[in-house]
Design a protein around this motif. Structure first.
Motif, PDB file in Angstrom:
ATOM      1  N   TYR A 173      -1.723   1.784  -4.325  1.00  0.00           N
ATOM      2  CA  TYR A 173      -0.787   2.809  -4.787  1.00  0.00           C
ATOM      3  C   TYR A 173      -1.308   4.219  -4.503  1.00  0.00           C
ATOM      4  O   TYR A 173      -0.524   5.122  -4.211  1.00  0.00           O
ATOM      5  N   HIS A 174      -2.629   4.400  -4.560  1.00  0.00           N
ATOM      6  CA  HIS A 174      -3.207   5.686  -4.157  1.00  0.00           C
ATOM      7  C   HIS A 174      -2.942   5.930  -2.671  1.00  0.00           C
ATOM      8  O   HIS A 174      -2.550   7.024  -2.270  1.00  0.00           O
ATOM      9  N   TYR A 213      -0.077   8.698   1.665  1.00  0.00           N
ATOM     10  CA  TYR A 213       0.681   8.543   2.907  1.00  0.00           C
ATOM     11  C   TYR A 213       2.038   9.236   2.811  1.00  0.00           C
ATOM     12  O   TYR A 213       2.464   9.938   3.746  1.00  0.00           O
ATOM     13  N   GLU A 214       2.709   9.085   1.672  1.00  0.00           N
ATOM     14  CA  GLU A 214       4.014   9.732   1.505  1.00  0.00           C
ATOM     15  C   GLU A 214       3.886  11.247   1.488  1.00  0.00           C
ATOM     16  O   GLU A 214       4.677  11.952   2.133  1.00  0.00           O
ATOM     17  N   VAL A 215       2.902  11.767   0.762  1.00  0.00           N
ATOM     18  CA  VAL A 215       2.723  13.217   0.702  1.00  0.00           C
ATOM     19  C   VAL A 215       2.393  13.787   2.084  1.00  0.00           C
ATOM     20  O   VAL A 215       2.958  14.808   2.509  1.00  0.00           O
ATOM     21  N   LEU A 216       1.506  13.133   2.794  1.00  0.00           N
ATOM     22  CA  LEU A 216       1.055  13.664   4.089  1.00  0.00           C
ATOM     23  C   LEU A 216       2.135  13.568   5.153  1.00  0.00           C
ATOM     24  O   LEU A 216       2.274  14.472   5.989  1.00  0.00           O
ATOM     25  N   THR A 242      -1.214   7.449  10.542  1.00  0.00           N
ATOM     26  CA  THR A 242      -0.805   6.101  10.185  1.00  0.00           C
ATOM     27  C   THR A 242      -1.337   5.782   8.793  1.00  0.00           C
ATOM     28  O   THR A 242      -2.247   6.449   8.293  1.00  0.00           O
ATOM     29  N   ARG A 243      -0.789   4.741   8.190  1.00  0.00           N
ATOM     30  CA  ARG A 243      -1.280   4.329   6.883  1.00  0.00           C
ATOM     31  C   ARG A 243      -2.746   3.927   6.967  1.00  0.00           C
ATOM     32  O   ARG A 243      -3.538   4.220   6.062  1.00  0.00           O
ATOM     33  N   ASP A 260      -5.811   5.378   4.715  1.00  0.00           N
ATOM     34  CA  ASP A 260      -6.618   4.492   3.873  1.00  0.00           C
ATOM     35  C   ASP A 260      -8.106   4.639   4.173  1.00  0.00           C
ATOM     36  O   ASP A 260      -8.946   4.564   3.268  1.00  0.00           O
ATOM     37  N   LYS A 261      -8.446   4.847   5.428  1.00  0.00           N
ATOM     38  CA  LYS A 261      -9.860   4.949   5.822  1.00  0.00           C
ATOM     39  C   LYS A 261     -10.546   6.142   5.178  1.00  0.00           C
ATOM     40  O   LYS A 261     -11.751   6.120   4.912  1.00  0.00           O
TER      41      LYS A 261
END
Length: 221
Positions: free
Chosen positions: A21-22, A27-30, A39-40, A44-45
């Motif tokens: 969820y973080h 991802y949505e904000v960026l 990319t997602r 995440d990385k």
């Protein structure tokens, strides 16, 4: 195993299984607010440490003004909390583990890179604040993990020697922070498989959750 006098818990991925969820919120904000083309997997990385550090790794230091960093961070946390709240729960077995630790007179603290806003969201909605004598968040330290400041501050506030603390973590950088603090660690494998921790000599065990019988050895006098 050792007989510790204090348990120091990371929060995200260690007490609650919320890292998806973080990542989704970032991802949505960026991609929606900033219009970036990450990319997602790229997001995440880089998803560790303070929010400002995440943005610095993705865009470069100084790309955003401090005010804009604060705006983006708060928007991310609002989205995270709204999405995760219906799923908010302790990792399996942790409730009983906390009760047993308290009954065994083991001091407990939370040491996390989460901001106070998210720590309060978790501990108050789950009604677990009573278990923790100390909470050290991103707002309380200068340098994030793998620097040991977070865990050293927890131990100092608890007045427990570093070598008598056991850290619970889900990420290699958190285990490295424990190592740098002179502390042993137990890994919760919510986000990273056990083999990713093979190089860390301070790891006592890697477990899926807090029902693993190996953790009983932490309570043996």
């Amino acid at each position: 195993m050792i007989q510790p006098k204090a348990f120091l818990f990371d929060l995200n991925g260690t007490m609650i299984d919320d890292m998806f969820y973080h990542g989704q919120a970032w991802y949505e904000v960026l991609t929606q607010d900033v219009k970036a083309s990450f990319t997602r997997a790229e997001v995440d990385k880089q998803m560790y440490g303070k929010n400002e550090e995440v943005l610095n790794r993705l865009f470069g230091a100084g790309y955003f003004t401090p005010g804009r960093v604060q705006e983006l961070s708060f928007e991310k946390e609002k989205r995270y909390q709204a999405a995760y709240k219906p799923h908010l729960q302790l990792i399996n077995g942790l409730g009983s583990f906390l009760r047993k630790a308290q009954e065994s007179h083991i001091a407990m603290a939370i040491g996390t890179a989460a901001i106070t806003f998210n720590v309060d969201f978790t501990v108050d909605n789950l009604d677990i604040r009573r278990y923790f004598d100390v909470i050290v968040s991103a707002d309380d330290v200068t340098t994030s993990k793998p620097h040991p400041e977070t865990f050293l501050k927890c131990a100092d506030l608890l007045k427990v020697p570093y070598e008598e603390c056991v850290v619970f973590e889900d990420a290699p950088k958190g285990v490295e922070a424990a190592l740098n603090a002179g502390m042993k660690a137990v890994v919760i494998t919510t986000m990273h498989p056990a083999h990713e921790f093979a190089a860390y000599p301070n790891v006592l065990a890697c477990v899926k959750d807090y029902t693993d019988p190996v953790l009983e050895k932490l309570f043996v006098a």
